[in-house]
Design a protein around this motif. Structure first.
Motif, PDB file in Angstrom:
ATOM      1  N   ALA A   1     -22.087 -23.513 -67.107  1.00  0.00           N
ATOM      2  CA  ALA A   1     -21.347 -22.907 -68.208  1.00  0.00           C
ATOM      3  C   ALA A   1     -19.909 -22.610 -67.788  1.00  0.00           C
ATOM      4  O   ALA A   1     -19.616 -22.378 -66.615  1.00  0.00           O
TER       5      ALA A   1
ATOM      6  N   GLN B   1     -17.926 -19.088 -71.641  1.00  0.00           N
ATOM      7  CA  GLN B   1     -19.323 -19.010 -72.066  1.00  0.00           C
ATOM      8  C   GLN B   1     -20.072 -17.909 -71.328  1.00  0.00           C
ATOM      9  O   GLN B   1     -20.880 -17.198 -71.924  1.00  0.00           O
TER      10      GLN B   1
ATOM     11  N   LEU C   1     -26.886 -19.558 -73.854  1.00  0.00           N
ATOM     12  CA  LEU C   1     -26.345 -20.488 -72.862  1.00  0.00           C
ATOM     13  C   LEU C   1     -27.028 -21.853 -72.924  1.00  0.00           C
ATOM     14  O   LEU C   1     -26.446 -22.870 -72.525  1.00  0.00           O
TER      15      LEU C   1
END
Length: 428
Positions: free
Chosen positions: A285, A289, A331
Motif C-alpha cells: 500500500a 493508503q 486495504l
C-alpha cells in the motif's frame, strides 16, 4: 442525529489517540497522586487511594514501567514521588531518573489502595494525600486524565462536571456512524490525518523491543522462532500476530516505552495500529493508503466505544480488532458493504470475551482479536457474511448498539463476579 463535520471527526481522532506509558488504569492512579503532590508542594507522607472495581481489576497484576513490579500501590507511590500531571498518560516517564524508584519503594508502607464501594463511574480514582497539617483530595473520573475535583484542607480548588452513567451514551451533539466514517476516510485531505503515523511508529517501536527481549508470555518471539524453524508460515496472519503480541507482551510486562492508545487503552491502540501496518506492508500500500486505513481503524473502534464506555467486563480487544479488520478490508480493496460484513463477523465471533484485568495474559487476547480480524476481512472479501441472527441485525448501527448493551448492562453481574473471584483469590 446531527451530521458530524470533518473537522469534528479529526478532533475525535486526535483526542482518542494519546501516548501512554504503562497500563492506563495504574496511570490514572499515579496521575491523581501526582496532582496531590503538586498541590501539597511536596511528596506526601501518606497516601490513601480509592478506586472503582474496574480500575482495581486492571491494576492488580499489570507491570509498572521501569520497576519490575506490579500493581496499583507502586504506581501511586511513583506518581507521588516523581509524577507530573502535565505529562498526562505519560505521568511515569521520569521513573528512571535519580533515586525516584527507591524513594517510591520507601513510600510504599505509607500507601493504601482499596476498593471504592458504589463508585459513581466505572473509571474512578480518588487520592487522599497528607503532608504535615495539609490534606489534599484529587478525583479522576470517566476518562483516565479527567480530573474532576481538587480539594485542599476542605477547600475546593477545582471542580468539573462529568457524565455519571457510561451505560447511556451521550445523545447531544454530532454522532459518528460507520457510513460517515467510511465516507470521511475516502474524502478527507490526507494531510489532515497523517498524524496517525506517529502512533504507528510508536507502536512499532515497542513491538520491536518485545521481540528483542523476553517480556511476558513471549508470544511474538515464539511465533517468530517457529517460522524460522519452518513450523509456521511467514504470512499475513502470522506477521500481524507477531507484531501485535510482541508489543502487548512488552507493555503488560512493564516495558518503559510508550504506546499510542485508542479510547484510553494501550492494548487497543496496539491492536488498531499494528495489524493495519503489517497489512499495508504486505499489500504494498502507498503511504496515503496506510494513513487512511489507520484513520479508519481508529475511528471504527472509537465509534463502537461510544456505546461501551472506556471500561467494561467485555474485553476491548473485540472493539480494536474490529477497527483493524475494517482497515484490512479497505486495504484489500473492499467496498463499504464488505466492511459492514467484516464488522458483523467480528461481532459474531468475539462478543462475550471477558476482561479479567490487565496482566500478561492480555497478549493472548490480542492474539485472538488480531487473528479474528484477519479472518473476518478475508471472509468478507469472498462475499461471505454472517446471517442476521443472534445479536447481529441488518442495520450495522443497531448491531453495534447491541454489542454496547451486552458490554454494559448485560455484563454488570459478570463484572462483579470476576472482581470477586480475583479479590478472593488474592486473599487465599
Amino acid at each position: 442525529m446531527n451530521q458530524v463535520t470533518d473537522q469534528q471527526i479529526i478532533e475525535i481522532l486526535r483526542k482518542e489517540a494519546v501516548p501512554a506509558l504503562g497500563c492506563t488504569e495504574p496511570v490514572a492512579c499515579a496521575l491523581a497522586c501526582a496532582k496531590c503532590k503538586e498541590v501539597l508542594g511536596g511528596v506526601p507522607e501518606h497516601l490513601d487511594v480509592l478506586v472503582s472495581g474496574n480500575i482495581y481489576k486492571n491494576g492488580m497484576g499489570v507491570g509498572i514501567p521501569g520497576t519490575g513490579m506490579v500493581g496499583l500501590p507502586i504506581a501511586a507511590a511513583l506518581g507521588a514521588v516523581c509524577g507530573k500531571s502535565e505529562y498526562g498518560l505519560e505521568v511515569l516517564k521520569d521513573v528512571a531518573e535519580g533515586d525516584n524508584l527507591q524513594r517510591a519503594k520507601d513510600l510504599l508502607e505509607h500507601v493504601t489502595v482499596s476498593l471504592k464501594e458504589n463508585a459513581p463511574d466505572k473509571l474512578y480514582a480518588e487520592a487522599l494525600a497528607t503532608r504535615g497539617n495539609d490534606r489534599v483530595k484529587v478525583i479522576i473520573a470517566h476518562t483516565h486524565t479527567n480530573i474532576i475535583l481538587v480539594e485542599k484542607n476542605g477547600e475546593e480548588l477545582f471542580r468539573r462536571e462529568f457524565q455519571l452513567d457510561v451505560t447511556k451514551p451521550e445523545t447531544k451533539g454530532p454522532e459518528l456512524s460507520v457510513k460517515r466514517i467510511w465516507d470521511f476516510v475516502h474524502d478527507v485531505d490526507v494531510k489532515d490525518v497523517e498524524f496517525v503515523l506517529v502512533g504507528a511508529e510508536m507502536n512499532k517501536a515497542i513491538s520491536a523491543e518485545g521481540l528483542r527481549s523476553e517480556y511476558g508470555l513471549q508470544i511474538g518471539k515464539t511465533l517468530k522462532e517457529n517460522i524460522d524453524k519452518g513450523l509456521l508460515e511467514d504470512d499475513l496472519l502470522n506477521r500481524t500476530l507477531i507484531r501485535a503480541t510482541a508489543a502487548s507482551d512488552a507493555r503488560m510486562d512493564g516495558c518503559p516505552k510508550p504506546v499510542m492508545t485508542n479510547s484510553g487503552s494501550g492494548n487497543q491502540g496496539i491492536t488498531v495500529y499494528l495489524p493495519v501496518v503489517v497489512a499495508a506492508e504486505t499489500f504494498g500500500a502507498s503511504r496515503e493508503q496506510m494513513i487512511r486505513a489507520l484513520a479508519l481503524s481508529n475511528l471504527i473502534a472509537v465509534h463502537i466505544h461510544h456505546y461501551m464506555g472506556h471500561l467494561s467486563a467485555l474485553c476491548g480487544i473485540l472493539i480494536a480488532g474490529t477497527g483493524a479488520a475494517s482497515a484490512i478490508t479497505y486495504l484489500m480493496g473492499g467496498t463499504y458493504e464488505n466492511m459492514v460484513n467484516t464488522i458483523k463477523t467480528m461481532c459474531s465471533n468475539l462478543t462475550g470475551m471477558m476482561c479479567d484485568g490487565a496482566k500478561q495474559g492480555c497478549a493472548l487476547k490480542v492474539y485472538s482479536g488480531v487473528s479474528a480480524a484477519v479472518q473476518a476481512a478475508l471472509l468478507s472479501m469472498r462475499g461471505i457474511k454472517t446471517n442476521n441472527d443472534g445479536i447481529v441485525e441488518e442495520d450495522i448501527e443497531r448491531t453495534i448498539r447491541n454489542v454496547g448493551l451486552i458490554g454494559t448492562k448485560g455484563m454488570e453481574e459478570t463484572d462483579k463476579t470476576i472482581l470477586n473471584i480475583m479479590c478472593n483469590k488474592n486473599m487465599k
